[in-house]
Design an enzyme around this catalytic site. Structure first.
Site, mmCIF file in Angstrom:
data_model
loop_
_atom_site.group_PDB
_atom_site.id
_atom_site.type_symbol
_atom_site.label_atom_id
_atom_site.label_comp_id
_atom_site.label_asym_id
_atom_site.label_seq_id
_atom_site.Cartn_x
_atom_site.Cartn_y
_atom_site.Cartn_z
ATOM 1 N N GLN A 11 41.938 44.707 41.704
ATOM 2 C CA GLN A 11 43.340 45.068 41.517
ATOM 3 C C GLN A 11 44.295 43.939 41.935
ATOM 4 O O GLN A 11 45.206 43.576 41.196
ATOM 5 C CB GLN A 11 43.661 46.332 42.322
ATOM 6 C CG GLN A 11 42.919 47.576 41.844
ATOM 7 C CD GLN A 11 43.390 48.812 42.579
ATOM 8 O OE1 GLN A 11 44.458 49.358 42.296
ATOM 9 N NE2 GLN A 11 42.608 49.266 43.546
ATOM 10 N N TYR A 120 31.472 49.321 55.483
ATOM 11 C CA TYR A 120 32.517 48.541 54.811
ATOM 12 C C TYR A 120 33.473 47.933 55.840
ATOM 13 O O TYR A 120 33.741 46.725 55.830
ATOM 14 C CB TYR A 120 33.278 49.437 53.838
ATOM 15 C CG TYR A 120 34.563 48.836 53.317
ATOM 16 C CD1 TYR A 120 34.544 47.777 52.426
ATOM 17 C CD2 TYR A 120 35.798 49.335 53.740
ATOM 18 C CE1 TYR A 120 35.734 47.217 51.955
ATOM 19 C CE2 TYR A 120 36.980 48.786 53.267
ATOM 20 C CZ TYR A 120 36.938 47.725 52.382
ATOM 21 O OH TYR A 120 38.111 47.178 51.922
ATOM 22 N N LYS A 124 34.045 43.915 56.844
ATOM 23 C CA LYS A 124 35.368 43.294 56.733
ATOM 24 C C LYS A 124 35.798 42.703 58.081
ATOM 25 O O LYS A 124 36.413 41.630 58.130
ATOM 26 C CB LYS A 124 36.402 44.312 56.242
ATOM 27 C CG LYS A 124 36.189 44.777 54.797
ATOM 28 C CD LYS A 124 36.328 43.645 53.786
ATOM 29 C CE LYS A 124 37.768 43.248 53.581
ATOM 30 N NZ LYS A 124 37.912 42.232 52.495
#
Length: 280
Positions: A11, A120, A124
């Site tokens: 995105q 996740y 990160k």
């Protein structure tokens, strides 16, 4: 100003690619799980700044694929940051609210201690630490609840389900700031330009949309803006179990970003209208 962007189909990467200053590299042009490919991409293009918009974002799938998530979220940005630092190139790395555990109800400041709840978020966090350790001019930009007219996101899912059903049950105890991908891209470009002139601005920053809202109320706003007649029933997170635990509090304190770069919190309601027009 020549800016090299890792990522092409996500995105934020899609929005970044619309800038004439950007060279956006998708997987076909550069496999970011290949350290040599990353080095070659940077060395051959000699950019004035680098933005990492490539990431493993399948939060639930990451629980079963931790190494794949780590390859994209931790090891890839580590290599990018090392090469950028060696060449003195400003590096902007996009991170996430999921590095936090979501306790309490106060917005998290950039210097708050990360305590990720899932794979996740942990990968990160590892990526963030690697970027800092590289020692070059950098900005780690955490964001939340990204939406746009591109790719898979909550807005597009709600539009599809709202057109198919008369009623939906949506989680109401997770609170955060929906953030338009276009605003994140604009922030990345502005930060990259300012880092080039002032490396002392290096650090960790937040950008998220305003006002903060629950997923349920965000869904209601989407249906109202789109003219969809779909009733939303509030449910707790406990009633919607997922493989990966989600933080209940995703509020981010964005004051430091406004002070350092003059970037305020984007109004997601105005951007939602723009996304709906783009989809139409």
């Amino acid at each position: 100003m020549s800016i090299l962007v890792f990522g092409r189909s996500g995105q934020v990467a899609t929005e970044l690619a619309t800038s004439p200053d950007v060279i956006a590299l998708g997987r076909a042009a550069c496999d970011v799980t290949d350290a040599d490919a990353i080095r070659a991409a940077i060395e051959s293009r000699a950019p004035k700044a680098i933005i990492n918009a490539a990431a493993y974002t399948a939060v639930d799938r990451a629980e079963a694929e931790p190494d794949a998530a780590a390859a994209l979220n931790a090891r890839a940005p580590a290599v990018m940051a090392e090469v950028a630092a060696a060449r003195g190139i400003p590096f902007v790395h996009i991170s996430t609210d999921y590095v936090f555990d979501g306790s309490g109800d106060a917005p998290r400041a950039p210097n708050a201690v990360p305590r990720p709840l899932n794979v996740y978020g942990a990968t990160k966090q590892d990526g963030e630490e690697a970027v800092r350790a590289a020692g070059g001019p950098h900005a780690i930009l955490r964001t939340s609840w990204v939406f746009s007219a591109h790719g898979a996101n909550f807005v597009k899912t709600m539009l599809r389900l709202g057109a198919e059903r008369d009623a939906l049950s949506i989680v109401s105890d997770q609170i955060g700031g929906p953030t338009p991908a276009r605003a994140i891209a604009e922030a990345c470009l502005k930060i990259a330009a300012q880092l080039s002139d002032n490396t002392e601005l290096s650090g960790t920053y937040h950008v998220s949309g305003a006002p903060d809202v629950s997923w349920a109320d965000f869904a209601r706003a989407i249906f109202e803006a789109a003219g969809l007649d779909c009733t939303v029933t509030d449910i707790p997170t406990s009633a919607y179990p997922t493989p990966a635990a989600r933080p209940l509090n995703s509020r981010l304190d964005c004051a430091a970003t406004a002070e350092a770069f003059g970037i305020g919190r984007p109004d997601w309601r105005a951007h939602l209208d723009l996304v709906l027009k783009e989809l139409a």
